[in-house]
Motif scaffolding. Structure first.
Motif: not given
Length: 142
Positions: A34-37, A63-66, A95-96, A130-131
């Motif tokens: 997901g992070a790579a994408l 922040g993306v990773l968390v 979704v994220q 994060l929200a």
């Protein structure tokens, strides 16, 4: 086998630990994919910016990773099988990523400001992501 190795606790651990490792490994794999994408979808090249010392890009990617991990962790917690973990994990990451992209579009100009090293822009973007992660995680938990 010595009697202390035959205790129910040790037996439960011996049976459950490999499954735990497998489930965690699959969740971590989904997180990294997901992070790579996400990195591929961003308008700026965060990894290159981070290598160049851009703190705003590092904050944003952190922040993306968390943000990806929060709903993924709750989907891992609420799943009972490997297939469920994969289905919920992949769906929450997708979704994220969609929500993250929408946040990027709504907060126009922030990706450019991050590219320029503005930490304040990165902090706002991380807060928004994060929200949304917390809301999605709560939705998965219900």
């Amino acid at each position: 086998m010595p009697p202390d190795l035959q205790s129910p606790e040790i037996q439960a651990f011996a049976i459950g630990f490999p499954t735990t490792l497998l489930h965690a490994g699959v969740a971590v794999l989904i997180l990294f994919l997901g992070a790579a994408l996400y990195v591929l979808l961003t308008p700026h090249k965060e990894v290159a910016l981070i290598r160049d010392g851009n703190a705003a890009a590092a904050i944003s990617l952190g922040g993306v990773l968390v943000g990806l991990a929060a709903p993924l962790a709750l989907s891992l917690n609420s799943s009972t099988s490997l297939v469920e973990i994969i289905i919920w994990g992949v769906s929450t990451v997708m979704v994220q990523l969609l929500v993250f992209r929408l946040v990027d579009l709504l907060l126009r100009g922030l990706p450019q400001r991050i590219q320029e090293g503005e930490v304040a822009a990165a902090a706002l973007l991380v807060g928004a992501k994060l929200a949304t992660a917390l809301i999605l995680a709560a939705a998965v938990a219900t």
